[in-house]
Design a protein around this motif. Structure first.
Motif, PDB file in Angstrom:
ATOM      1  N   GLY A 307     -33.633 -43.466  67.789  1.00 46.06           N
ATOM      2  CA  GLY A 307     -32.948 -42.446  66.588  1.00 46.06           C
ATOM      3  C   GLY A 307     -31.384 -42.636  67.101  1.00 46.06           C
ATOM      4  O   GLY A 307     -30.839 -43.250  68.133  1.00 46.06           O
ATOM      5  N   LEU A 308     -30.587 -42.281  66.096  1.00 50.11           N
ATOM      6  CA  LEU A 308     -29.050 -41.838  66.407  1.00 50.11           C
ATOM      7  C   LEU A 308     -28.719 -40.667  65.902  1.00 50.11           C
ATOM      8  O   LEU A 308     -29.201 -40.093  64.894  1.00 50.11           O
ATOM      9  CB  LEU A 308     -28.425 -42.948  65.787  1.00 50.11           C
ATOM     10  N   VAL A 343     -31.019 -39.116  63.164  1.00 46.38           N
ATOM     11  CA  VAL A 343     -31.739 -39.997  62.052  1.00 46.38           C
ATOM     12  C   VAL A 343     -32.902 -40.756  63.087  1.00 46.38           C
ATOM     13  O   VAL A 343     -32.375 -41.402  63.827  1.00 46.38           O
ATOM     14  CB  VAL A 343     -30.752 -40.927  61.355  1.00 46.38           C
ATOM     15  N   PHE A 344     -34.105 -40.881  62.373  1.00 47.61           N
ATOM     16  CA  PHE A 344     -34.876 -41.602  63.014  1.00 47.61           C
ATOM     17  C   PHE A 344     -36.061 -42.159  62.129  1.00 47.61           C
ATOM     18  O   PHE A 344     -35.849 -41.905  60.886  1.00 47.61           O
ATOM     19  CB  PHE A 344     -35.517 -41.150  64.254  1.00 47.61           C
ATOM     20  N   ASP A 345     -36.800 -43.261  62.613  1.00 48.14           N
ATOM     21  CA  ASP A 345     -37.774 -43.856  61.385  1.00 48.14           C
ATOM     22  C   ASP A 345     -39.255 -43.255  61.798  1.00 48.14           C
ATOM     23  O   ASP A 345     -39.477 -42.257  62.594  1.00 48.14           O
ATOM     24  CB  ASP A 345     -37.544 -45.399  61.388  1.00 48.14           C
ATOM     25  N   ARG A 351     -42.993 -38.252  64.353  1.00 41.49           N
ATOM     26  CA  ARG A 351     -42.606 -37.328  65.484  1.00 41.49           C
ATOM     27  C   ARG A 351     -41.381 -37.832  65.945  1.00 41.49           C
ATOM     28  O   ARG A 351     -40.698 -38.652  65.681  1.00 41.49           O
ATOM     29  CB  ARG A 351     -43.721 -37.569  66.528  1.00 41.49           C
ATOM     30  N   LEU A 352     -40.498 -36.774  66.583  1.00 40.11           N
ATOM     31  CA  LEU A 352     -39.057 -36.775  67.044  1.00 40.11           C
ATOM     32  C   LEU A 352     -39.211 -37.669  68.306  1.00 40.11           C
ATOM     33  O   LEU A 352     -40.069 -37.491  69.075  1.00 40.11           O
ATOM     34  CB  LEU A 352     -38.703 -35.372  67.348  1.00 40.11           C
ATOM     35  N   PRO A 353     -38.419 -38.805  68.358  1.00 38.32           N
ATOM     36  CA  PRO A 353     -38.491 -39.673  69.607  1.00 38.32           C
ATOM     37  C   PRO A 353     -37.688 -38.937  70.688  1.00 38.32           C
ATOM     38  O   PRO A 353     -36.631 -39.759  71.009  1.00 38.32           O
ATOM     39  CB  PRO A 353     -37.925 -41.142  68.992  1.00 38.32           C
ATOM     40  N   ALA A 422     -36.712 -43.740  78.279  1.00 30.44           N
ATOM     41  CA  ALA A 422     -36.765 -44.839  77.045  1.00 30.44           C
ATOM     42  C   ALA A 422     -38.062 -45.547  77.194  1.00 30.44           C
ATOM     43  O   ALA A 422     -38.832 -45.186  78.022  1.00 30.44           O
ATOM     44  CB  ALA A 422     -35.609 -45.984  77.377  1.00 30.44           C
ATOM     45  N   GLY A 423     -38.477 -46.105  75.946  1.00 33.39           N
ATOM     46  CA  GLY A 423     -39.652 -46.693  75.680  1.00 33.39           C
ATOM     47  C   GLY A 423     -39.573 -48.281  75.870  1.00 33.39           C
ATOM     48  O   GLY A 423     -39.359 -48.584  77.151  1.00 33.39           O
TER      49      GLY A 423
END
Length: 513
Positions: A307-308, A343-345, A351-353, A422-423
């Protein structure tokens, strides 16, 4: 002789009176009780631990045997180098006292069978000389609730997500709950009293100038307690007071702070100032991006792995993976950044990353409008009120950075902290494209872990008056004081580590009286 905990009647005199029950307060109380001093802890609420109980329990206490056992390249000299690099105006005497005391305090705590400490990997917050790869912070080991005195176990404040929901704690205490549970058990084992439900309303000085009396409102009415050796103020800051925040120009809002509700409103700081103590508000607070909840509160959020973040113009303004205080301070620099939209996808099934404590239920967020969703970025712009062209351009630019592996605007992924949570992004695991519909936006505000302005103290934790002279009998630590770190947040557990170190120095000074 064992002490007591709860809404208990008080004696008229003790050797040491501690105001507050967080990590700093209970460290001081535990060491005072262990030294044979009659010790009283006054806690405003029915539960002990304050914001410390909500924390991960990390303690920035460098140069100890715990780091050495773990094979870390940590040392007192390395920590001194690091602080000299990251602090704006190091207070040499206080810094040196902290560095000198940290390994001594850890050794003393570890010598107690109730305290077990271990190193935890968690990156420090600045790429500066003296930084230890993967951090130098330590924390207490988890402990089962049934291993503690039942009276102590019953009053340890639960994790924030359970406390806000009115639920009790878990069977195993970890992080901040483990720290509070272990310290409180030490206090009670060694004869100390932890009196819950006592709201301190004032302090008094004797004719000889010594601060020797604490006034409080408790379950049995108004009480006055005399302290023969000293009073230790360690009751948090003023983060819970809208009026005091406004008066002192502290960014954020009392509704968004992480302090337990109804606490940390700053009366004890004002009470000390009323008897001559000097104050300094320049540190501001320990800030963080806060996920806005449907009830208007904020949630401490860190560890963004996708996200950003955009401001109200639809533009990014910082590396989202910055340490939380640094991101919060950047957020506070411009009014269009509070609130922001994250903003995320859908790559994590909506769920919130990130790690938000508490996160809340996505369905509740969507119903309340603190989150919105749409099948396209244009639709997301319409739902948030952001400019569609600007938001689309921002997301497209971010996705190009993710594809190339280089954040040309803010360098996301270049520091070890950026990638700690991070993932699986490729070629830069801190940069994950936002390209899987439907899209989401979550509203973010400026939260804090507490304010960091307050009473001015010296290297022994003694409170100074307005001309720089120590007030006999009055000591302070934790967020009740002006932080030794100024506006900086060096690494995980810096607030707790400093609070504990200065509490121990204060008790040592009291014992010499």
């Amino acid at each position: 002789m064992s002490g007591v905990v709860g809404a208990v009647p008080l004696q008229q005199e003790y050797d040491v009176v501690v105001v507050g029950s967080g990590g700093g307060a209970l460290t001081g109380a535990a060491l005072a009780a262990k030294a044979g001093l009659a010790t009283l802890v006054l806690e405003r609420t029915d539960l002990v631990g304050g914001t410390s109980a909500y924390s991960g329990g990390a303690c920035w206490l460098p140069g100890s045997d715990v780091q050495q056992r773990s094979g870390l390249p940590d040392s007192t000299e390395g920590a001194r180098t690091y602080l000299n690099a990251v602090l704006d105006r190091p207070e040499n005497a206080r810094v040196e006292a902290l560095l000198r005391q940290a390994p001594r305090l850890v050794a003393e705590l570890e010598a107690d069978p109730l305290m077990e400490l271990e190193w935890i990997p968690f990156s420090e917050y600045y790429d500066a000389p003296g930084r230890v790869p993967m951090g130098r912070s330590i924390q207490p080991r988890s402990i089962r609730r049934d291993e503690l005195d039942p009276a102590v176990a019953a009053v340890v404040r639960p994790p924030v997500e359970r406390d806000r929901a009115g639920r009790g704690g878990r069977a195993t205490l970890s992080g901040g709950q483990a720290l509070i549970g272990r310290l409180a058990a030490m206090v009670v084992r060694d004869g100390g009293t932890i009196a819950t439900g006592h709201h301190v309303t004032g302090l008094r000085r004797a004719q000889d100038g010594r601060a020797d009396t604490v006034l409080a409102e408790g379950p049995h009415g108004q009480v006055e307690v005399r302290a023969r050796r000293g009073i230790l103020v360690a009751a948090g800051g003023f983060e819970g007071s809208p009026e005091r925040r406004s008066q002192r120009g502290t960014p954020g809002d009392a509704a968004w702070t992480m302090a337990p509700r109804g606490t940390n409103t700053g009366e004890i700081i004002d009470a000390a100032a009323a008897i001559g103590a000097a104050t300094d508000w320049s540190g501001g607070g320990w800030f963080c991006p806060g996920l806005l909840q449907p009830d208007g509160s904020g949630s401490f959020t860190l560890g963004f792995r996708g996200g950003l973040m955009v401001d109200q113009t639809g533009r990014r303004y910082a590396n989202e993976c910055l340490p939380y205080d640094r991101f919060g301070r950047t957020m506070a620099e411009a009014p269009e950044r509070v609130p922001s939209w994250f903003v995320f996808d859908s790559r994590e099934s909506g769920r919130l990353p990130a790690i938000a404590m508490p996160e809340g239920d996505p369905a509740d967020h969507l119903a309340a409008g603190t989150w919105v969703t749409a099948p396209t970025v244009d639709g997301l712009a319409a739902a948030t009120g952001l400019d569609p062209a600007r938001l689309t351009a921002t997301v497209e630019r971010f996705n190009r950075f993710a594809a190339s592996g280089t954040d040309e605007d803010f360098g996301r992924g270049e520091d070890e902290y950026d990638t700690f949570f991070a993932g699986a992004g490729d070629p830069n695991k801190a940069l994950v494209p936002v390209d899987q519909p439907p899209f989401y936006a979550a509203r973010f505000v400026l939260s804090d872990l507490g304010t960091k302005g307050g009473l001015v103290t010296d290297a022994d934790g003694r409170v100074l008056d307005t001309v720089g002279v120590a007030i006999p009998g009055l000591y302070a630590t934790s967020n009740s004081t002006a932080s030794v770190f100024g506006s900086a947040y060096p690494g995980p557990g810096a607030p707790l580590g400093a609070a504990m170190a200065y509490a121990s120095l204060a008790v040592e000074d009291m014992a010499r009286c």
